[in-house]
Design a protein around this motif. Structure first.
Motif, mmCIF file in Angstrom:
data_model
loop_
_atom_site.group_PDB
_atom_site.id
_atom_site.type_symbol
_atom_site.label_atom_id
_atom_site.label_comp_id
_atom_site.label_asym_id
_atom_site.label_seq_id
_atom_site.Cartn_x
_atom_site.Cartn_y
_atom_site.Cartn_z
ATOM 1 N N HIS A 197 0.857 -0.895 0.408
ATOM 2 C CA HIS A 197 0.254 -0.391 -0.102
ATOM 3 C C HIS A 197 1.096 1.246 0.035
ATOM 4 N N TRP A 198 0.762 1.873 -0.701
ATOM 5 C CA TRP A 198 1.059 3.279 -0.740
ATOM 6 C C TRP A 198 0.463 4.540 -1.417
ATOM 7 N N SER A 199 0.659 5.709 -1.411
ATOM 8 C CA SER A 199 -0.033 6.881 -1.233
ATOM 9 C C SER A 199 0.891 8.574 -2.407
ATOM 10 N N LEU A 200 0.151 8.712 -3.850
ATOM 11 C CA LEU A 200 0.733 9.088 -4.869
ATOM 12 C C LEU A 200 1.001 10.118 -4.506
ATOM 13 N N ASP A 201 1.230 11.483 -4.396
ATOM 14 C CA ASP A 201 0.674 13.148 -5.210
ATOM 15 C C ASP A 201 -0.419 13.156 -6.504
#
Length: 146
Positions: free
Chosen positions: A13-17
Protein backbone atom coordinates in the motif's frame (compact mmCIF):
# COMPACT_ATOMS: atom_id res chain seq x y z
CA UNK A 1 15.15 -5.51 2.57
CA UNK A 2 12.47 -5.12 -0.08
CA UNK A 3 12.74 -8.80 -1.10
CA UNK A 4 12.12 -9.91 2.51
CA UNK A 5 9.15 -7.55 2.82
CA UNK A 6 7.59 -8.85 -0.42
CA UNK A 7 8.17 -12.48 0.58
CA UNK A 8 6.25 -11.89 3.83
CA UNK A 9 3.34 -9.99 2.25
CA UNK A 10 3.26 -9.21 -1.49
CA UNK A 11 0.29 -6.81 -1.15
CA UNK A 12 1.75 -3.32 -0.75
CA UNK A 13 0.00 0.00 0.00
CA UNK A 14 1.22 3.52 -0.72
CA UNK A 15 0.03 7.04 -1.54
CA UNK A 16 1.23 9.14 -4.46
CA UNK A 17 0.61 12.82 -5.17
CA UNK A 18 -2.13 13.15 -7.75
CA UNK A 19 -3.03 9.43 -7.61
CA UNK A 20 -4.10 8.98 -4.00
CA UNK A 21 -4.03 5.63 -2.20
CA UNK A 22 -2.87 2.62 -4.24
CA UNK A 23 -2.60 -1.10 -3.60
CA UNK A 24 -0.54 -3.51 -5.66
CA UNK A 25 0.68 -7.09 -5.70
CA UNK A 26 4.45 -7.49 -5.90
CA UNK A 27 4.97 -3.73 -6.07
CA UNK A 28 8.11 -1.76 -5.59
CA UNK A 29 7.62 2.00 -5.20
CA UNK A 30 10.62 3.47 -6.99
CA UNK A 31 11.81 6.98 -7.74
CA UNK A 32 9.75 9.17 -10.08
CA UNK A 33 9.94 8.19 -13.73
CA UNK A 34 10.30 4.46 -13.09
CA UNK A 35 7.73 1.71 -13.01
CA UNK A 36 5.65 1.33 -9.85
CA UNK A 37 4.99 -2.35 -10.46
CA UNK A 38 7.37 -5.24 -10.83
CA UNK A 39 5.99 -8.72 -11.60
CA UNK A 40 7.00 -11.34 -9.07
CA UNK A 41 5.05 -14.25 -10.59
CA UNK A 42 3.39 -15.09 -13.89
CA UNK A 43 0.65 -17.71 -13.71
CA UNK A 44 -1.31 -19.43 -16.47
CA UNK A 45 -5.07 -18.86 -16.17
CA UNK A 46 -7.60 -20.68 -18.40
CA UNK A 47 -9.63 -17.55 -19.31
CA UNK A 48 -9.72 -13.85 -18.50
CA UNK A 49 -9.76 -13.22 -14.75
CA UNK A 50 -13.03 -11.75 -13.48
CA UNK A 51 -11.79 -11.40 -9.91
CA UNK A 52 -8.67 -12.13 -7.87
CA UNK A 53 -8.34 -12.06 -4.07
CA UNK A 54 -5.44 -12.95 -1.77
CA UNK A 55 -6.14 -15.28 1.14
CA UNK A 56 -6.20 -13.18 4.33
CA UNK A 57 -4.27 -15.77 6.32
CA UNK A 58 -1.86 -16.89 3.55
CA UNK A 59 -1.18 -13.98 1.11
CA UNK A 60 0.77 -16.28 -1.23
CA UNK A 61 -2.53 -18.05 -2.03
CA UNK A 62 -4.73 -16.29 -4.59
CA UNK A 63 -8.32 -17.18 -5.42
CA UNK A 64 -9.62 -16.29 -8.88
CA UNK A 65 -13.01 -16.33 -10.57
CA UNK A 66 -12.68 -17.17 -14.27
CA UNK A 67 -14.98 -16.01 -17.06
CA UNK A 68 -16.28 -19.59 -17.26
CA UNK A 69 -17.38 -19.38 -13.62
CA UNK A 70 -14.62 -21.69 -12.44
CA UNK A 71 -12.93 -20.82 -9.15
CA UNK A 72 -9.21 -21.52 -8.94
CA UNK A 73 -6.59 -21.38 -6.19
CA UNK A 74 -3.01 -20.35 -6.98
CA UNK A 75 0.01 -20.57 -4.73
CA UNK A 76 2.17 -18.06 -6.57
CA UNK A 77 5.29 -19.27 -4.74
CA UNK A 78 4.50 -22.98 -5.07
CA UNK A 79 6.32 -25.52 -7.17
CA UNK A 80 5.09 -25.65 -10.76
CA UNK A 81 4.15 -29.08 -12.12
CA UNK A 82 6.74 -30.63 -14.45
CA UNK A 83 5.85 -30.46 -18.12
CA UNK A 84 3.94 -27.18 -17.88
CA UNK A 85 0.79 -28.46 -16.14
CA UNK A 86 -1.78 -26.10 -14.63
CA UNK A 87 -0.63 -23.54 -12.08
CA UNK A 88 -3.84 -23.77 -10.04
CA UNK A 89 -6.16 -26.05 -8.12
CA UNK A 90 -9.65 -26.01 -9.64
CA UNK A 91 -12.32 -26.03 -6.94
CA UNK A 92 -15.05 -28.54 -7.83
CA UNK A 93 -18.75 -27.72 -8.00
CA UNK A 94 -21.70 -30.07 -8.12
CA UNK A 95 -22.98 -28.43 -11.31
CA UNK A 96 -21.58 -26.44 -14.22
CA UNK A 97 -20.39 -23.03 -13.01
CA UNK A 98 -21.70 -19.76 -14.48
CA UNK A 99 -19.88 -16.54 -15.25
CA UNK A 100 -19.80 -14.05 -12.38
CA UNK A 101 -17.71 -11.72 -10.27
CA UNK A 102 -18.64 -12.61 -6.67
CA UNK A 103 -15.68 -13.97 -4.70
CA UNK A 104 -14.89 -13.48 -0.99
CA UNK A 105 -12.85 -15.07 1.76
CA UNK A 106 -14.58 -15.91 5.05
CA UNK A 107 -13.39 -14.98 8.52
CA UNK A 108 -9.70 -15.50 9.27
CA UNK A 109 -8.73 -18.83 10.89
CA UNK A 110 -8.37 -17.09 14.28
CA UNK A 111 -12.15 -16.57 14.20
CA UNK A 112 -13.15 -19.85 12.52
CA UNK A 113 -11.98 -23.47 12.40
CA UNK A 114 -12.14 -23.40 8.58
CA UNK A 115 -10.69 -21.16 5.86
CA UNK A 116 -13.81 -20.52 3.79
CA UNK A 117 -14.07 -19.14 0.25
CA UNK A 118 -17.41 -18.17 -1.31
CA UNK A 119 -18.25 -17.45 -4.95
CA UNK A 120 -21.37 -16.53 -6.86
CA UNK A 121 -22.35 -16.64 -10.49
CA UNK A 122 -24.93 -15.08 -12.79
CA UNK A 123 -27.04 -18.23 -12.36
CA UNK A 124 -27.82 -17.26 -8.75
CA UNK A 125 -25.74 -20.12 -7.31
CA UNK A 126 -23.63 -19.52 -4.21
CA UNK A 127 -20.76 -21.94 -3.58
CA UNK A 128 -18.81 -22.15 -0.33
CA UNK A 129 -15.63 -24.18 0.15
CA UNK A 130 -13.41 -25.12 3.06
CA UNK A 131 -10.20 -24.34 1.20
CA UNK A 132 -8.11 -26.69 3.37
CA UNK A 133 -10.26 -29.60 2.18
CA UNK A 134 -10.69 -28.42 -1.41
CA UNK A 135 -6.95 -27.99 -1.90
CA UNK A 136 -6.17 -31.46 -0.51
CA UNK A 137 -5.78 -30.59 3.17
CA UNK A 138 -6.64 -33.00 5.94
CA UNK A 139 -9.39 -31.09 7.76
CA UNK A 140 -12.88 -32.52 7.82
CA UNK A 141 -15.60 -30.77 5.83
CA UNK A 142 -15.83 -30.03 2.16
CA UNK A 143 -17.47 -27.82 -0.39
CA UNK A 144 -21.13 -27.14 -0.91
CA UNK A 145 -23.15 -25.46 -3.61
CA UNK A 146 -26.46 -23.95 -2.60
Amino acid sequence: SYEEEISQNPWQHWSLDGLGHAVGFGCDVKAAGTSLLRPIARLAHPTEVNRVLPCPSRPRVLATKAATGAVLLFDYKGERPPGGGPDATLLPTSAEAADGFALAWGPPPEQSQQQLLASGGNDGRLCVWDVGVAAGGSRSGGGAAV
